[in-house]
Design an enzyme around this catalytic site. Structure first.
Site, PDB file in Angstrom:
ATOM      1  N   HIS A 279       0.840  -1.207   0.000  1.00 42.12           N
ATOM      2  CA  HIS A 279       0.000   0.000   0.000  1.00 42.12           C
ATOM      3  C   HIS A 279       0.876   1.258   0.000  1.00 42.12           C
ATOM      4  O   HIS A 279       0.613   2.211  -0.735  1.00 42.12           O
ATOM      5  CB  HIS A 279      -0.861   0.060   1.273  1.00 42.12           C
ATOM      6  CG  HIS A 279      -1.827  -1.074   1.444  1.00 42.12           C
ATOM      7  ND1 HIS A 279      -1.696  -2.016   2.432  1.00 42.12           N
ATOM      8  CD2 HIS A 279      -2.943  -1.393   0.762  1.00 42.12           C
ATOM      9  CE1 HIS A 279      -2.704  -2.865   2.363  1.00 42.12           C
ATOM     10  NE2 HIS A 279      -3.478  -2.522   1.361  1.00 42.12           N
TER      11      HIS A 279
ATOM     12  N   GLN B 209      -8.410  -6.204 -10.953  1.00 46.63           N
ATOM     13  CA  GLN B 209      -9.050  -4.998 -10.413  1.00 46.63           C
ATOM     14  C   GLN B 209      -8.560  -3.750 -11.158  1.00 46.63           C
ATOM     15  O   GLN B 209      -9.357  -2.896 -11.559  1.00 46.63           O
ATOM     16  CB  GLN B 209      -8.727  -4.896  -8.922  1.00 46.63           C
ATOM     17  CG  GLN B 209      -9.117  -3.591  -8.283  1.00 46.63           C
ATOM     18  CD  GLN B 209      -8.896  -3.637  -6.766  1.00 46.63           C
ATOM     19  OE1 GLN B 209      -9.695  -4.172  -6.046  1.00 46.63           O
ATOM     20  NE2 GLN B 209      -7.793  -3.071  -6.311  1.00 46.63           N
TER      21      GLN B 209
HETATM   22  P1  AMP Z   1      -6.510  -3.449  -0.388  1.00 42.79           P
HETATM   23  O1  AMP Z   1      -6.325  -2.716   0.896  1.00 42.79           O
HETATM   24  O2  AMP Z   1      -6.152  -4.901  -0.311  1.00 42.79           O
HETATM   25  O3  AMP Z   1      -7.835  -3.183  -1.042  1.00 42.79           O
HETATM   26  O4  AMP Z   1      -5.426  -2.841  -1.390  1.00 42.79           O
HETATM   27  C1  AMP Z   1      -5.379  -1.481  -1.693  1.00 42.79           C
HETATM   28  C2  AMP Z   1      -4.467  -1.261  -2.860  1.00 42.79           C
HETATM   29  O5  AMP Z   1      -3.155  -1.732  -2.540  1.00 42.79           O
HETATM   30  C3  AMP Z   1      -4.913  -2.044  -4.109  1.00 42.79           C
HETATM   31  O6  AMP Z   1      -4.731  -1.239  -5.253  1.00 42.79           O
HETATM   32  C4  AMP Z   1      -3.986  -3.222  -4.121  1.00 42.79           C
HETATM   33  O7  AMP Z   1      -3.761  -3.759  -5.402  1.00 42.79           O
HETATM   34  C5  AMP Z   1      -2.715  -2.610  -3.556  1.00 42.79           C
HETATM   35  N1  AMP Z   1      -1.839  -3.646  -3.023  1.00 42.79           N
HETATM   36  C6  AMP Z   1      -2.151  -4.598  -2.116  1.00 42.79           C
HETATM   37  N2  AMP Z   1      -1.114  -5.420  -1.921  1.00 42.79           N
HETATM   38  C7  AMP Z   1      -0.114  -4.990  -2.729  1.00 42.79           C
HETATM   39  C8  AMP Z   1       1.218  -5.418  -2.981  1.00 42.79           C
HETATM   40  N3  AMP Z   1       1.752  -6.470  -2.370  1.00 42.79           N
HETATM   41  N4  AMP Z   1       1.952  -4.715  -3.866  1.00 42.79           N
HETATM   42  C9  AMP Z   1       1.437  -3.636  -4.503  1.00 42.79           C
HETATM   43  N5  AMP Z   1       0.197  -3.170  -4.293  1.00 42.79           N
HETATM   44  C10 AMP Z   1      -0.578  -3.836  -3.429  1.00 42.79           C
END
Ligand code: AMP
Length: 287
Positions: free
Chosen positions: A35, A151
């Site tokens: 994030h 997504q």
């Molecule tokens: P989430 O809180 O899981 O909804 O994720 C929020 C954002 O962070 C989304 O755009 C995810 O794709 C991104 N994200 C989550 N995990 C990772 C990761 N390991 N590397 C890069 N971006 C991430």
């Protein structure tokens, strides 16, 4: 950092700063370096960075982990402040979905494939909340992780189809030192499950190497990944798919070959370890 809970206050705050460029990073909290990498990029590219933390109920099916989804607002607040984020939008569910709420947005076709097969209502919830958040924050740029490649593809298509004035940026997957993609859901894994989960990045890395060495047949690449994932008894395969990156269409066998386009391909997999579902992928090309 301003912490804001209401839509009216975010609108007032962002409209007050009119003329500045806005970067936006929507999240569900329990923040990790994946994030934070999105926020760092936003901070570099915009005058003002807005982050939202909202565990969005409409993207969870009734049998999924909405109630147990990890939450740690104090820690998140500290990370965001240290990073220099300007505004944290942290609304209640009722603020986003007041009683009688009834409007949903769906990107046709793309929502049905890959993760959509086992989570048929998931992307409708994602696109609905993201569009609402875009309308509230009115960002110039919005940052998403390639970890959730489907997504990012879907949101990019929604922005295009609905003429949204926002540029969608998809950034690389951030991984732990052992290769596992960072995910808030990794906290669910037991020691042995965490260990077993490593076969997911390992299988994908092997496929990437095979492609770099010249293997282009989608069916063969898939077989190699499945073989690797089957090494662990704790891992149940949800899917392994090789699709064209922007259409998310699987390669069709024509004239005996199923050769991938090495500049426009998504190789994605989802596995379950006990109740925990993990996803990972690699991309040839750019979302
Ligand atoms: P989430 O809180 O899981 O909804 O994720 C929020 C954002 O962070 C989304 O755009 C995810 O794709 C991104 N994200 C989550 N995990 C990772 C990761 N390991 N590397 C890069 N971006 C991430």
């Amino acid at each position: 950092m301003k912490i804001i809970k209401t839509i009216a206050a975010v609108k007032k705050e962002t409209r007050k700063l009119k003329g500045k460029t806005f970067g936006f990073v929507p999240t569900m909290g329990c923040l990790h370096q994946g994030h934070l990498s999105l926020m760092e990029q936003s901070l570099r590219e915009n005058d003002v960075t807005v982050v939202s933390i909202f565990v969005n109920p409409t993207q969870f099916a009734p049998n999924e982990d909405l109630d147990s989804y990890p939450r740690d607002l104090k820690k998140d607040e500290k990370s965001l402040k240290e990073l220099g984020v300007d505004i944290l939008f942290f609304p209640d569910v009722k603020e986003i979905y007041p009683g009688g709420y009834s409007t949903y947005v769906q990107v046709e076709e793309l929502y049905k494939v890959l993760c959509g097969k086992s989570r048929p209502t998931h992307f409708r919830g994602v696109t609905t909340v993201v569009l609402k958040l875009f309308n509230i924050v009115a960002p110039d740029n919005a940052y998403f992780g390639s970890k959730d490649a489907q997504q990012a593809v879907i949101i990019k298509k929604m922005a295009l189809d609905l003429n949204l004035d926002v540029t969608i940026k998809a950034l690389p997957i951030v991984r732990d030192t052992d290769g596992l993609a960072l995910s808030s859901r990794n906290t669910y894994l037991s020691g042995p499950q965490r260990e077993a989960a490593l076969c997911l990045p390992k299988a994908l890395r092997k496929a990437e190497e095979l492609i770099a060495a010249g293997l282009e047949d989608a069916a063969q690449i898939k077989t190699e990944i499945v073989k690797e994932l089957q090494q662990s008894k704790l891992v149940e395969i949800d899917y392994v798919e090789i699709v064209s990156l922007n259409s998310l269409k699987t390669y069709e066998r024509s004239e005996g070959t199923m050769d991938i386009d090495v500049n426009n391909t998504l190789v994605a997999a989802a596995v379950k370890l006990g109740k925990t579902r993990l996803i990972d992928n690699f991309i040839l090309g750019e979302i």
